[in-house]
Design an enzyme around this catalytic site. Structure first.
Site, PDB file in Angstrom:
ATOM      1  N   ARG A 171      -5.062  -0.721 -20.598  1.00 52.60           N
ATOM      2  CA  ARG A 171      -5.494  -1.754 -21.540  1.00 52.60           C
ATOM      3  C   ARG A 171      -5.181  -1.327 -22.971  1.00 52.60           C
ATOM      4  NH1 ARG A 171     -11.514  -2.690 -19.008  1.00 52.60           N
ATOM      5  NH2 ARG A 171     -10.984  -4.195 -17.366  1.00 52.60           N
TER       6      ARG A 171
ATOM      7  N   GLU B  88     -10.964  -2.074  -7.265  1.00 56.18           N
ATOM      8  CA  GLU B  88     -11.717  -1.637  -8.449  1.00 56.18           C
ATOM      9  C   GLU B  88     -13.007  -0.907  -8.097  1.00 56.18           C
ATOM     10  OE1 GLU B  88     -11.732  -3.708 -12.249  1.00 56.18           O
ATOM     11  OE2 GLU B  88     -10.962  -5.456 -11.179  1.00 56.18           O
TER      12      GLU B  88
ATOM     13  N   HIS C  55       6.187 -15.315   9.044  1.00 54.19           N
ATOM     14  CA  HIS C  55       7.637 -15.304   9.202  1.00 54.19           C
ATOM     15  C   HIS C  55       8.265 -14.002   8.726  1.00 54.19           C
ATOM     16  CE1 HIS C  55       7.747 -19.609  10.291  1.00 54.19           C
ATOM     17  NE2 HIS C  55       6.667 -19.653   9.532  1.00 54.19           N
TER      18      HIS C  55
END
EC number: 5.1.3.42
Length: 306
Positions: free
Chosen positions: A296, A200, A216
């Site tokens: 948004r 951001e 892994h």
């Protein structure tokens, strides 16, 4: 914009001094929040919680009538959180604690008589973490009988501010020209925050990954030419984390304290300062957002109509 993070001690102190409404004893707690309003709920998992705790960083929530909901939206207009609150009401939830600076969520709290904790206006959500998280710890103490020392959040900054700032400079310099991947095991929410702050504030690619799971699969990328574009950064909490860091030649950010609250405030400060220093190096305006506000708005139209 680094001066906002440099005011965090003041923010924590203000959040501690503010009156908060009385809240009922909680059997279960559910946290609704997303983005900068969501990460405080993730960090709350680092504490020893004496009640069942669920975190919903989405509009899809599943709670029952015995749950105490903590709904957090800095703007008060976050569609996912508003949709979650509406669903909680439909499911019969009676205790909804609201943390916001205004908007529709504040209107709901006032009309329903929900406990309301106010946030200062005029900031980006990520800059207000000290208020949200301090409120959360105080709510936890009040509703569950926990006894966390909120002053530790202040002390985590003021006890070693110069050192924390120096670490942030080191991290910003190491990231430049590379894509950081932040690794952690027990402290994974802190790694996530580093990633978010770089995204951001610096508008820069960054990722986070969990140890020991990454041992892994993911760490094999550092054996290839493609791996040279990444800089691994480990936030260790045990010997396995340190072994991983040694093997992949990672940068280390050691939590400086024994207190979890001091480590949260101190490490979050490092993340904020490092990201704005990186933004400065890249000639990027840390406080400016261009794409996030657009999604948004689209999300709000999809979930709430408009």
């Amino acid at each position: 914009m680094s001066n906002v993070y440099e005011r965090w001690k003041e923010f924590y102190e203000d959040a501690i001094s503010r009156d908060i409404p009385g809240v009922k004893t909680a059997e279960k707690i559910a946290y609704f929040g997303i983005g900068g309003s969501g990460i405080p709920g993730e960090v709350l998992k680092l504490l020893d919680l004496p009640v069942e705790y669920k975190l919903f960083r989405s509009y899809k929530v599943n709670v029952d009538s015995k749950t105490t909901v903590v709904a957090v939206s800095y703007s008060g207009n976050t569609a996912e959180t508003l949709a979650g609150v509406k669903r909680a009401q439909e499911l019969g939830v009676k205790e909804i604690i609201v943390i916001t600076s205004g908007g529709k969520l504040k209107e709901i709290a006032e009309s329903k008589g929900y406990p309301l904790l106010s946030l200062p206006q005029g900031y980006q959500t990520r800059f207000i973490f000290p208020y949200i998280f301090t409120y959360l710890v105080r709510i936890l103490n009040q509703s569950t009988g926990s006894n966390y020392r909120v002053q530790d959040l202040v002390d985590g900054i003021q006890d070693n501010f110069t050192m924390l700032s120096e670490v942030s400079t080191r991290i910003a310099n190491r990231i430049t020209g590379k894509v950081p991947i932040f690794y952690a095991s027990d402290l994974l929410p802190i790694a996530e925050r580093f990633k978010q702050e770089v995204n951001e504030n610096a508008k820069y690619p960054a990722f986070f990954s969990q140890l020991p799971e990454a041992n892994h699969n993911e760490i094999e990328l550092y054996s290839s030419q493609q791996g040279n574009q990444f800089i691994p950064i480990v936030i260790p909490s045990d010997k396995i984390d340190e072994a991983t860091a040694s093997l992949i030649n990672a940068e280390l950010i050691y939590p400086p304290y024994k207190s979890i609250l001091k480590n949260i405030s101190g490490m979050f400060l490092i993340a904020g300062l490092a990201s704005v220093k990186l933004a400065s190096q890249l000639n990027i305006k840390a406080e400016e957002l261009r794409i996030i506000p657009k999604i948004r708005e689209r999300t709000h139209n999809l979930l709430m109509g408009g």
